[in-house]
Design a protein around this motif. Structure first.
Motif, PDB file in Angstrom:
ATOM      1  N   UNK A  57       0.811  -1.386  -0.067  1.00  0.00           N
ATOM      2  CA  UNK A  57       0.057   0.195   0.000  1.00  0.00           C
ATOM      3  C   UNK A  57       0.750   1.221  -0.101  1.00  0.00           C
ATOM      4  N   UNK A  58       2.001   1.253   0.817  1.00  0.00           N
ATOM      5  CA  UNK A  58       2.915   2.492   0.867  1.00  0.00           C
ATOM      6  C   UNK A  58       3.461   2.699  -0.618  1.00  0.00           C
ATOM      7  N   UNK A  59       3.924   1.588  -1.147  1.00  0.00           N
ATOM      8  CA  UNK A  59       4.760   1.349  -2.358  1.00  0.00           C
ATOM      9  C   UNK A  59       3.915   1.850  -3.382  1.00  0.00           C
ATOM     10  N   UNK A  60       2.529   1.453  -3.438  1.00  0.00           N
ATOM     11  CA  UNK A  60       1.565   2.206  -4.402  1.00  0.00           C
ATOM     12  C   UNK A  60       1.200   3.667  -4.419  1.00  0.00           C
ATOM     13  N   UNK A  61       1.068   3.969  -2.967  1.00  0.00           N
ATOM     14  CA  UNK A  61       0.927   5.352  -2.862  1.00  0.00           C
ATOM     15  C   UNK A  61       2.187   6.258  -3.317  1.00  0.00           C
ATOM     16  N   UNK A  62       3.430   5.760  -2.985  1.00  0.00           N
ATOM     17  CA  UNK A  62       4.550   6.520  -3.486  1.00  0.00           C
ATOM     18  C   UNK A  62       4.571   6.572  -4.770  1.00  0.00           C
ATOM     19  N   UNK A  63       4.137   5.442  -5.533  1.00  0.00           N
ATOM     20  CA  UNK A  63       4.430   5.170  -7.070  1.00  0.00           C
ATOM     21  C   UNK A  63       3.243   6.202  -7.564  1.00  0.00           C
ATOM     22  N   UNK A  64       2.137   6.314  -7.117  1.00  0.00           N
ATOM     23  CA  UNK A  64       1.152   7.126  -7.698  1.00  0.00           C
ATOM     24  C   UNK A  64       1.477   8.779  -7.744  1.00  0.00           C
ATOM     25  N   UNK A  65       2.059   9.036  -6.620  1.00  0.00           N
ATOM     26  CA  UNK A  65       2.560  10.585  -6.241  1.00  0.00           C
ATOM     27  C   UNK A  65       3.680  10.634  -7.393  1.00  0.00           C
ATOM     28  N   UNK A  66       4.553   9.786  -7.348  1.00  0.00           N
ATOM     29  CA  UNK A  66       5.714  10.089  -8.518  1.00  0.00           C
ATOM     30  C   UNK A  66       5.156  10.059  -9.740  1.00  0.00           C
ATOM     31  N   UNK A  67       4.227   9.226 -10.343  1.00  0.00           N
ATOM     32  CA  UNK A  67       3.740   9.244 -11.448  1.00  0.00           C
ATOM     33  C   UNK A  67       2.700  10.478 -11.797  1.00  0.00           C
ATOM     34  N   UNK A  68       2.287  11.275 -10.901  1.00  0.00           N
ATOM     35  CA  UNK A  68       1.705  12.457 -11.050  1.00  0.00           C
ATOM     36  C   UNK A  68       2.802  13.439 -11.551  1.00  0.00           C
ATOM     37  N   UNK A  69       3.737  13.550 -11.400  1.00  0.00           N
ATOM     38  CA  UNK A  69       4.641  14.407 -11.857  1.00  0.00           C
ATOM     39  C   UNK A  69       4.633  14.763 -13.308  1.00  0.00           C
ATOM     40  N   UNK A  70       4.578  13.472 -14.006  1.00  0.00           N
ATOM     41  CA  UNK A  70       4.536  13.843 -15.336  1.00  0.00           C
ATOM     42  C   UNK A  70       3.262  14.590 -15.910  1.00  0.00           C
ATOM     43  N   UNK A  71       2.227  14.237 -15.824  1.00  0.00           N
ATOM     44  CA  UNK A  71       1.267  15.133 -15.991  1.00  0.00           C
ATOM     45  C   UNK A  71       1.261  16.467 -15.670  1.00  0.00           C
ATOM     46  N   UNK A  72       1.460  16.797 -14.404  1.00  0.00           N
ATOM     47  CA  UNK A  72       1.530  18.122 -13.721  1.00  0.00           C
ATOM     48  C   UNK A  72       2.815  19.061 -14.412  1.00  0.00           C
ATOM     49  N   UNK A  73       3.964  18.394 -14.647  1.00  0.00           N
ATOM     50  CA  UNK A  73       4.973  19.200 -15.362  1.00  0.00           C
ATOM     51  C   UNK A  73       4.420  19.430 -16.801  1.00  0.00           C
ATOM     52  N   UNK A  74       3.555  18.326 -17.336  1.00  0.00           N
ATOM     53  CA  UNK A  74       3.245  18.605 -18.738  1.00  0.00           C
ATOM     54  C   UNK A  74       2.031  19.820 -18.833  1.00  0.00           C
ATOM     55  N   UNK A  75       1.250  19.821 -17.866  1.00  0.00           N
ATOM     56  CA  UNK A  75       0.174  20.783 -17.708  1.00  0.00           C
ATOM     57  C   UNK A  75       0.891  22.158 -17.571  1.00  0.00           C
ATOM     58  N   UNK A  76       1.845  22.255 -16.893  1.00  0.00           N
ATOM     59  CA  UNK A  76       2.769  23.612 -16.773  1.00  0.00           C
ATOM     60  C   UNK A  76       3.388  23.947 -17.866  1.00  0.00           C
ATOM     61  N   UNK A  77       3.983  22.892 -18.874  1.00  0.00           N
ATOM     62  CA  UNK A  77       4.344  23.169 -19.888  1.00  0.00           C
ATOM     63  C   UNK A  77       3.728  23.615 -21.007  1.00  0.00           C
ATOM     64  N   UNK A  78       2.429  23.131 -21.030  1.00  0.00           N
ATOM     65  CA  UNK A  78       1.363  23.642 -21.899  1.00  0.00           C
ATOM     66  C   UNK A  78       0.937  25.040 -21.539  1.00  0.00           C
TER      67      UNK A  78
END
Length: 147
Positions: A57-78
């Motif tokens: 559960x902890x690993x899944x949570x950390x993974x989802x938070x790390x994966x969130x960086x891609x769309x958040x950075x892309x949104x800022x870039x857009x």
């Protein structure tokens, strides 16, 4: 490769940002925020709840938070009209479609989530591949001369 340089935000920024580009950025940011929320939920439940496997559960949570960086950075870039942001945006939407399909196969409350994710992913793809959006990001086709 072309000897022409990529347009900077100052080059492209003379005209207002198209609504399609702003909407695509908002949808991509929404996906990133949803990933962060899901990751925080898994992390908190893994640490305070009674999961079957706490470390998973902890690993899944950390993974989802790390994966969130891609769309958040892309949104800022857009929003900043960076041409590089189109690639991560498209990749994020293509990755979201199988997830939406799997959510639609569930016999639970995940079905509305799958519908929402599919609608957002398809809408974002349509918006980001629109010629007006492509021009606003300063992306030209192969062999096309920049003005």
């Amino acid at each position: 490769m072309s000897s022409q340089r990529n347009p900077t935000p100052e080059d492209v920024g003379a005209e207002p940002r198209p609504g399609r580009l702003t909407t695509a950025a908002a949808l991509v940011a929404l996906e990133g925020i949803a990933l962060v929320a899901g990751g925080v939920y898994l992390l908190v439940m893994g640490l305070t709840g009674h999961p079957d496997d706490r470390s998973q559960a902890v690993t899944g949570g950390v993974t989802l938070i790390a994966l969130a960086l891609l769309p958040l950075l892309a949104a800022r870039g857009l929003l900043l009209r960076r041409s590089w942001s189109r690639g991560p945006t498209i990749i994020t939407q293509i990755m979201a479609l199988p997830v939406a399909y799997n959510l639609l196969q569930a016999d639970s409350l995940a079905i509305p989530g799958g519908i929402a994710l599919a609608v957002v992913a398809v809408a974002t793809l349509v918006l980001i591949l629109n010629p007006e959006t492509t021009r606003a990001l300063g992306i030209t086709g192969p062999g096309a001369a920049r003005e």
